[in-house]
Design an enzyme around this catalytic site. Structure first.
Site, PDB file in Angstrom:
ATOM      1  N   ASP A 119      35.354  -3.201 -19.000  1.00 40.40           N
ATOM      2  CA  ASP A 119      36.302  -2.653 -19.960  1.00 40.40           C
ATOM      3  C   ASP A 119      36.718  -1.235 -19.592  1.00 40.40           C
ATOM      4  OD1 ASP A 119      37.795  -2.709 -22.427  1.00 40.40           O
ATOM      5  OD2 ASP A 119      36.263  -1.391 -23.269  1.00 40.40           O
ATOM      6  N   LEU A 141      39.343  -0.476 -28.758  1.00 45.43           N
ATOM      7  CA  LEU A 141      40.697   0.066 -28.653  1.00 45.43           C
ATOM      8  C   LEU A 141      40.997   0.667 -27.288  1.00 45.43           C
ATOM      9  CD1 LEU A 141      40.894   1.869 -32.125  1.00 45.43           C
ATOM     10  CD2 LEU A 141      41.783  -0.383 -31.512  1.00 45.43           C
ATOM     11  N   ARG A 142      40.061   0.520 -26.337  1.00 45.85           N
ATOM     12  CA  ARG A 142      40.330   1.090 -25.023  1.00 45.85           C
ATOM     13  C   ARG A 142      41.522   0.404 -24.352  1.00 45.85           C
ATOM     14  NH1 ARG A 142      35.496   1.196 -23.131  1.00 45.85           N
ATOM     15  NH2 ARG A 142      35.111   3.428 -23.320  1.00 45.85           N
ATOM     16  N   ALA A 143      41.677  -0.882 -24.564  1.00 43.94           N
ATOM     17  CA  ALA A 143      42.809  -1.591 -23.968  1.00 43.94           C
ATOM     18  C   ALA A 143      44.133  -1.038 -24.486  1.00 43.94           C
ATOM     19  CB  ALA A 143      42.702  -3.090 -24.257  1.00 43.94           C
TER      20      ALA A 143
END
Length: 436
Positions: A201, A285-287
Site C-alpha cells: 500500500d 485513504l492512502r490510495a
C-alpha cells in the site's frame, strides 16, 4: 621470536619481488563493439527511454514518479526480460546528471541508511557519519531488483525516506539527517513471493508487465535492441531529439508540481477519486492521496491548465493495481439462474433412504430418474434450499439418541478395573526401561 620475524620479513620481500605491476583493466563493454573513450560514453551506453516499445504504462509510471517524488515510487511486477531495469536506467539518464544506485539483496540496513564512519572513529577518535546507498541516490534513481525478497525492515525504511524526502539515522551514537529525494523503482516476480499488504500500500504506483504476444511488436523490440548493441552511439544519436523533448517536458512538469499555486484539485476531481477508490474497495485513504498527486503530475506532464476527472481515470489503474480488493474466489462457483421451463441445476431434497445410504461409508446414493436431467457437476446430496457445497446432516441429527449399557456384577467390575490398572503399570514400566 627474532627468527620468526626475520623469516616473515623475508617472505614478504620474496612475495614483493615476484609481484609485477599489472596494466590497468580496460573498461567493460556492454555492446559488441570495443569501447570508445570519452566522457559521454557512459551516457551513450544507456538505452533511451523514448526507444522503449510495448510498455507505455511502465514509461508513464516512471515519468509520473519523477515529476512528483511524494508518490512513493513505482513497483514493477512481471517476468524477466521485459525492460524493467532498462527503463529505470533510462529514467536516470533523463534526470542527468543523476546517479543510478542499485540496492543489492544482501545489503544491511546500515549499508542502506548509513552508519558510523569506523575509519575516522578508529584513526582520530572522531564521531562522523558514513553515507549509505540512500545518500548516494539523492536526486537520482534507487533501483531494487526483487524487492519482495528484501527484509521488511529495509523496505520499510526505503518507503519512509522515499515519501518524506529525508533520511534520519539514530544509531551507533549518531543522530543525523540529510535530504534524500530519489525515485524508488522496485521490481518483483509474484511467483517468488509477495510483499506484505502494508508495504504494498505504501508503494505509490504499480505496473503489471506481460510478455509481448504480437509478432510484429516482438520483432520490432528485438531489432531495436540489436541496433543499440551494434552501434550504441548511433542509436542514441537517432533518438537525441526525442530525448531532449522529454527532458524539457519533464523539467517543466517538475517545476509546475513544486509550485503550490498551480494545478489545484477541484471538487469534481476529489469526487472522481473517491468513486474510484470506493469501487476498488481499498483500505484506508492512502490510495486517494496518491491518486490525487498522480493526476496532478499527469496534468503537469501534459501541459494542462487544470486537473480534470479524465486525468484521474488515466492514472487510476496505476494506483489501484496493487491495492484493489481481490475478488471472492467462491463467487465464480455460484449457481447460475436457469430460465423458466428448464431443468433446475439444484435437485430436490433427498429422501430418508438417500440420507441413510449417505451416512454409511463407501456407499453412494443411487441415481434416481429425476437426476438424469441435471447439469454436469451437480451433486445428488444437495437439498433445494441448501447452498452450494453444503450437505444435509444425517437423519435424526441433533436429537437425543438411546445409549445401550451392560450391567456387570460388583466382583466382575472390580476384577476388570484391577486388570486395567495392572496393564497400565506394565506399560509405564516398559516405557521407563524397567521391563525388557
Amino acid at each position: 621470536m627474532k627468527e620468526f620475524n626475520s623469516c616473515e620479513t623475508g617472505l614478504h620481500q620474496a612475495r614483493g619481488a615476484r609481484q609485477e605491476p599489472k596494466p590497468a583493466a580496460a573498461p567493460r563493454s556492454e555492446g559488441l563493439l570495443p569501447p570508445q573513450g570519452g566522457s559521454g560514453e557512459a551516457a551513450q551506453r544507456v538505452f533511451p527511454l523514448s526507444a522503449i516499445q510495448g510498455q507505455p504504462a511502465l514509461v508513464q509510471a516512471l515519468l509520473l514518479a519523477a515529476i512528483e517524488p511524494q508518490l512513493g515510487g513505482v513497483l514493477i511486477r512481471g517476468p524477466r526480460g521485459t525492460a524493467k531495469s532498462t527503463a529505470a536506467r533510462a529514467l536516470a539518464d533523463l534526470l542527468a546528471p543523476a546517479p543510478f544506485v542499485t540496492l543489492p539483496l544482501g545489503a544491511s540496513i546500515e549499508h542502506v541508511t548509513g552508519s558510523l564512519d569506523l575509519s575516522k572513529a578508529l584513526a582520530g577518535h572522531e564521531v562522523a557519519f558514513a553515507p549509505g546507498l540512500i545518500a548516494k541516490a539523492h536526486e537520482g534513481v534507487l533501483y531494487v531488483d526483487e524487492i519482495n525478497l528484501l527484509p521488511d525492515a529495509i523496505v520499510d525504511v526505503l518507503l519512509d525516506v522515499a515519501a518524506s524526502g529525508i533520511n534520519r539515522i539514530e544509531r551507533d551514537g549518531i543522530s543525523h539527517s540529510h535530504a534524500a529525494r530519489f525515485v524508488l523503482v522496485g521490481t518483483m516476480n509474484p511467483e517468488e513471493g509477495m510483499l506484505r499488504p502494508q508495504l504494498l500500500d505504501r508503494l505509490g504506483l504499480c505496473v503489471q508487465l506481460d510478455n509481448p504476444q504480437d509478432p510484429q511488436l516482438r520483432s520490432s523490440i528485438v531489432k531495436a535492441r540489436l541496433r543499440f548493441d551494434l552501434d550504441p552511439q548511433g542509436f542514441v544519436q537517432s533518438h537525441a531529439a526525442r530525448q531532449q523533448e522529454i527532458r524539457q517536458r519533464l523539467a517543466q512538469a517538475r517545476s509546475r508540481c513544486r509550485n503550490a499555486s498551480e494545478l489545484a484539485w477541484s471538487d469534481a476531481v476529489h469526487e472522481a477519486v473517491a468513486l474510484q477508490c470506493i469501487a476498488a474497495q481499498v483500505d484506508g485513504l492512502r490510495a486517494d492521496l496518491v491518486m490525487l498527486r498522480a493526476a496532478r503530475a499527469l496534468a503537469a506532464w501534459q501541459g494542462s491548465h487544470s486537473i480534470t476527472p479524465a486525468h484521474v481515470a488515466e492514472v487510476a489503474p496505476l494506483v489501484l493495481q496493487h491495492r484493489a480488493a481481490q475478488p471472492d474466489p467462491g463467487s465464480a462457483s455460484q449457481p447460475q439462474q436457469t430460465p423458466a421451463g428448464t431443468a433446475s441445476a439444484v435437485p430436490a431434497a433427498p429422501s430418508s433412504t438417500d440420507r441413510k445410504d449417505r451416512t454409511e461409508p463407501g456407499i453412494q446414493a443411487s441415481a434416481s430418474p429425476s437426476t438424469a436431467s441435471r447439469e454436469p457437476g451437480a451433486t445428488g446430496s444437495l437439498p433445494q434450499d441448501a447452498g452450494p457445497g453444503l450437505e444435509q446432516p444425517p437423519a435424526g441429527w441433533g436429537q437425543a439418541q438411546a445409549v445401550s449399557s451392560v450391567v456387570f456384577e460388583p466382583q466382575q467390575a472390580d476384577a476388570m478395573a484391577q486388570a486395567a490398572l495392572e496393564a497400565l503399570a506394565a506399560k509405564k514400566a516398559r516405557a521407563s526401561g524397567l521391563l525388557r
